[in-house]
Design a protein around this motif. Sequence first.
Motif, mmCIF file in Angstrom:
data_model
loop_
_atom_site.group_PDB
_atom_site.id
_atom_site.type_symbol
_atom_site.label_atom_id
_atom_site.label_comp_id
_atom_site.label_asym_id
_atom_site.label_seq_id
_atom_site.Cartn_x
_atom_site.Cartn_y
_atom_site.Cartn_z
ATOM 1 N N ASP A 163 0.802 -1.333 0.019
ATOM 2 C CA ASP A 163 -0.109 0.025 0.078
ATOM 3 C C ASP A 163 0.844 1.231 0.003
ATOM 4 O O ASP A 163 1.850 1.365 0.668
ATOM 5 N N LEU A 164 0.614 2.047 -0.886
ATOM 6 C CA LEU A 164 1.066 3.435 -0.939
ATOM 7 C C LEU A 164 0.631 4.563 -0.047
ATOM 8 O O LEU A 164 1.231 5.631 -0.045
ATOM 9 N N ASP A 165 -0.555 3.995 0.574
ATOM 10 C CA ASP A 165 -1.068 5.221 1.714
ATOM 11 C C ASP A 165 -0.352 5.387 2.920
ATOM 12 O O ASP A 165 -0.607 6.153 3.891
ATOM 13 N N ARG A 166 0.740 4.374 3.020
ATOM 14 C CA ARG A 166 1.363 4.179 4.405
ATOM 15 C C ARG A 166 3.095 4.408 3.906
ATOM 16 O O ARG A 166 3.381 3.939 2.980
ATOM 17 N N LEU A 167 3.610 4.946 4.923
ATOM 18 C CA LEU A 167 5.265 5.053 4.719
ATOM 19 C C LEU A 167 5.722 3.771 5.230
ATOM 20 O O LEU A 167 5.913 3.992 6.487
ATOM 21 N N GLN A 168 6.182 2.990 4.608
ATOM 22 C CA GLN A 168 6.693 2.067 5.117
ATOM 23 C C GLN A 168 7.831 1.104 4.202
ATOM 24 O O GLN A 168 7.509 1.438 3.135
ATOM 25 N N GLY A 169 8.578 0.399 4.929
ATOM 26 C CA GLY A 169 9.581 -0.220 3.847
ATOM 27 C C GLY A 169 8.990 -1.416 3.220
ATOM 28 O O GLY A 169 8.012 -1.976 3.678
ATOM 29 N N PHE A 170 9.741 -1.736 2.212
ATOM 30 C CA PHE A 170 9.584 -2.951 1.291
ATOM 31 C C PHE A 170 9.472 -4.347 2.201
ATOM 32 O O PHE A 170 8.474 -4.963 2.124
ATOM 33 N N ALA A 171 10.472 -4.718 3.088
ATOM 34 C CA ALA A 171 10.630 -5.562 3.762
ATOM 35 C C ALA A 171 9.373 -5.614 5.128
ATOM 36 O O ALA A 171 8.629 -6.705 5.328
ATOM 37 N N LEU A 192 22.330 -5.147 6.001
ATOM 38 C CA LEU A 192 21.504 -4.649 4.827
ATOM 39 C C LEU A 192 20.966 -5.828 4.050
ATOM 40 O O LEU A 192 19.999 -5.419 3.229
ATOM 41 N N SER A 193 21.133 -7.209 4.449
ATOM 42 C CA SER A 193 20.626 -8.190 3.566
ATOM 43 C C SER A 193 18.925 -8.383 3.885
ATOM 44 O O SER A 193 18.270 -8.563 2.968
ATOM 45 N N ASN A 194 18.521 -8.029 5.036
ATOM 46 C CA ASN A 194 17.215 -8.586 5.342
ATOM 47 C C ASN A 194 16.262 -7.275 6.079
ATOM 48 O O ASN A 194 15.307 -7.588 6.549
ATOM 49 N N ARG A 195 17.010 -6.248 6.273
ATOM 50 C CA ARG A 195 16.309 -5.112 6.684
ATOM 51 C C ARG A 195 16.047 -3.791 5.774
ATOM 52 O O ARG A 195 16.595 -3.641 4.654
ATOM 53 N N ASP A 196 14.968 -3.031 6.285
ATOM 54 C CA ASP A 196 14.864 -1.771 5.382
ATOM 55 C C ASP A 196 15.629 -0.819 6.024
ATOM 56 O O ASP A 196 15.840 -0.538 7.276
ATOM 57 N N ILE A 197 15.944 0.432 5.131
ATOM 58 C CA ILE A 197 16.734 1.402 5.655
ATOM 59 C C ILE A 197 15.766 2.529 6.512
ATOM 60 O O ILE A 197 16.367 2.925 7.433
ATOM 61 N N PHE A 198 14.329 2.212 6.125
ATOM 62 C CA PHE A 198 13.702 3.188 7.101
ATOM 63 C C PHE A 198 13.370 2.550 8.385
ATOM 64 O O PHE A 198 13.738 3.417 9.416
ATOM 65 N N VAL A 225 15.969 12.977 4.048
ATOM 66 C CA VAL A 225 17.126 11.991 4.448
ATOM 67 C C VAL A 225 17.228 10.875 3.527
ATOM 68 O O VAL A 225 18.240 10.216 3.823
ATOM 69 N N ASP A 226 16.485 10.661 2.669
ATOM 70 C CA ASP A 226 16.734 9.253 1.800
ATOM 71 C C ASP A 226 16.161 9.864 0.343
ATOM 72 O O ASP A 226 14.720 9.559 0.114
ATOM 73 N N HIS A 227 16.923 9.967 -0.621
ATOM 74 C CA HIS A 227 16.367 10.007 -2.159
ATOM 75 C C HIS A 227 16.667 8.678 -2.887
ATOM 76 O O HIS A 227 17.812 8.075 -2.639
#
Length: 246
Positions: free
Chosen positions: A85-93, A165-171, A225-227
């Motif tokens: 969902d793009l109506d929430r700011l969340q990472g892919f994982a 960085l293999s299993n986690r989101d930058i967020f 902070v993240d582009h």
Amino acid sequence: MTAPLATSTPPLTLHGRIREDLRERIVRGVLRPNDRVPSESELMLQYGVSRITVRQALGDLQHARMIFKVAGKGSFVAAPKPFQDLDRLQGFAEAMNASGHRTFNRLLQLRAEPASAAVARALALPRGTLVTALQRVRYLDDRPVSVDFSWLPLSLGSRLRREDLSNRDIFAMLETELATPLGHAELAIDAVPAPADIAARLDLATGMPVLHIERLTHDRDGRPVDHEHLYCRSDHFQYRLRLHRA
């Protein structure tokens, strides 16, 4: 006074009737993911139609990705696509793991580099300022679904070198390890032909269309902070958004 002409829906073609009957059975759950769809011969007998009519109906459903074919075995109901969902700011994982899917990131690059004009403008930095650049291939249930390019201010990005960085989101890492609560993000979405390097990472032919997302994420105080530039396969994954009329 002349009465307005009544409008009516044109009758379904023969193959349209078969298609809609099967679509309804799939939507209602009568036919479930990976169930075998009745064979061409069975559908010909049931509806009293020719093989070409049945193949038209099955072809429509396959084009809509509601069924898939296995050579020598027939057609089967496709599983619904994973979505975010793009109506929430969340990472892919974060989004995919919550719905029971497996994710993995293959890190291709993590380095400091001078900010290009576009990156500097996005992160509100002078052009040429050192930033942290990341490139990753993201996998969903063992299939590559996106190539992600990310740029962060060096003060944040340099600390990511110590993280897995293999299993986690930058967020998630920004908010926990780096104590940078997120606020909002701005997105631009379009479709582009896949360049050769990205197509190879995604197991696609060069020039095949991919979904391109440009995202600029801000912290709670409004600082960028993240582009990111994300290039995504649309056949294995989809984004969804709920819109409300004011």
